[in-house]
Design an enzyme around this catalytic site. Structure first.
Site, PDB file in Angstrom:
ATOM      1  N   GLY A   1     -13.812 -15.781  34.173  1.00 45.18           N
ATOM      2  CA  GLY A   1     -14.723 -14.834  34.804  1.00 45.18           C
ATOM      3  C   GLY A   1     -15.948 -15.531  35.356  1.00 45.18           C
ATOM      4  O   GLY A   1     -15.939 -16.740  35.593  1.00 45.18           O
ATOM      5  N   CYS A   2     -17.015 -14.773  35.555  1.00 46.46           N
ATOM      6  CA  CYS A   2     -18.257 -15.335  36.090  1.00 46.46           C
ATOM      7  C   CYS A   2     -18.700 -16.519  35.237  1.00 46.46           C
ATOM      8  O   CYS A   2     -18.859 -16.401  34.023  1.00 46.46           O
ATOM      9  CB  CYS A   2     -19.351 -14.261  36.105  1.00 46.46           C
ATOM     10  SG  CYS A   2     -20.956 -14.856  36.684  1.00 46.46           S
ATOM     11  N   TYR A   3     -18.893 -17.648  35.870  1.00 46.12           N
ATOM     12  CA  TYR A   3     -19.163 -18.870  35.106  1.00 46.12           C
ATOM     13  C   TYR A   3     -20.517 -18.892  34.417  1.00 46.12           C
ATOM     14  O   TYR A   3     -20.747 -19.713  33.537  1.00 46.12           O
ATOM     15  CB  TYR A   3     -18.985 -20.117  35.957  1.00 46.12           C
ATOM     16  CG  TYR A   3     -19.570 -20.127  37.358  1.00 46.12           C
ATOM     17  CD1 TYR A   3     -20.755 -19.486  37.685  1.00 46.12           C
ATOM     18  CD2 TYR A   3     -18.901 -20.818  38.369  1.00 46.12           C
ATOM     19  CE1 TYR A   3     -21.261 -19.523  38.966  1.00 46.12           C
ATOM     20  CE2 TYR A   3     -19.407 -20.862  39.659  1.00 46.12           C
ATOM     21  CZ  TYR A   3     -20.588 -20.219  39.957  1.00 46.12           C
ATOM     22  OH  TYR A   3     -21.093 -20.255  41.231  1.00 46.12           O
TER      23      TYR A   3
END
Length: 223
Positions: free
Chosen positions: A50-52
């Site tokens: 997902g969003c890093y």
């Protein structure tokens, strides 16, 4: 989640009205039965979840982790990408992190356990939390035979654990290289603790990690 200009922009109230967000949950993932044997003093591991921002934010507080970089992995070798290109969802790349760690302190298997306990849901196909698209898929990118064996065994172990209702969809992918994200995306949680996305989605992951694995938690994040 709408994102532009290299910044995650979340209108939480509007999203809640228009499309209720699936609540993320944490689990106590099992101790790996198979772990990677260290090859050198410092090892590297690559994860997509997902969003890093949140992936980097949690791993940076793991004792034994020296450095975490946000970036992109999983796409065709040799293609240069950046945040805007990957956000389009058609490059094959996923938002990822590169973790440099001391295997004498924390093993690859332990990093896998943390990843699936509080960072990534292995049953959500091509999304994590509010972020949808192949660029937000969960994936493991083993860098050697030992990591490959440990990752394969752990996904099989998770599939038999009955910790999640759905099947495990996290894939092991061939590592084709890692490209760093822009400087504005590095150490984002540490530098922007009041950002609404961080507070809604990522700070709870870090709090869960601290509560579940106090012996692994380090208050000061890696550089």
């Amino acid at each position: 989640m709408q994102r532009s200009d290299g910044i995650c922009l979340v209108i939480l109230a509007a999203l809640a009205v228009a499309s209720p967000l699936r609540a993320e949950r944490v689990v106590h993932a099992p101790v790996p039965t198979v772990d990677a044997k260290p090859n050198q003093a410092l090892e590297t591991a690559v994860f997509a979840g997902g969003c890093y921002w949140g992936v980097e934010g949690v791993f940076s507080h793991v004792n034994g982790v020296h450095l975490v970089k946000s970036g992109f992995a999983g796409g065709p070798k040799g293609r240069k990408v950046d945040y805007e290109a990957v956000s389009a969802g058609d490059t094959g790349y996923a938002e990822s992190v590169r973790v440099t760690y001391d295997p004498r302190i924390v093993s690859y298997g332990t990093l896998l356990r943390v990843f699936f306990s509080v960072i990534a849901d292995p049953t959500t196909l091509d999304y994590q939390g509010p972020d949808h698209g192949t660029q937000y898929r969960s994936a493991l990118f083993p860098l050697n035979a030992q990591q490959q064996q440990a990752a394969s065994a752990y996904l099989a172990q998770l599939g038999k654990s009955d910790l999640w209702r759905g099947p495990i969809v996290t894939k092991i992918e061939r590592f084709t290289g890692f490209q760093d994200a822009a400087a504005g995306h590095q150490n984002f949680m540490t530098r922007n603790p009041r950002h609404p996305y961080i507070q809604r989605w990522d700070a709870p992951k870090l709090a869960a990690f601290k509560a579940m694995y106090p012996a692994l938690y380090r208050a000061r994040p890696s550089a």
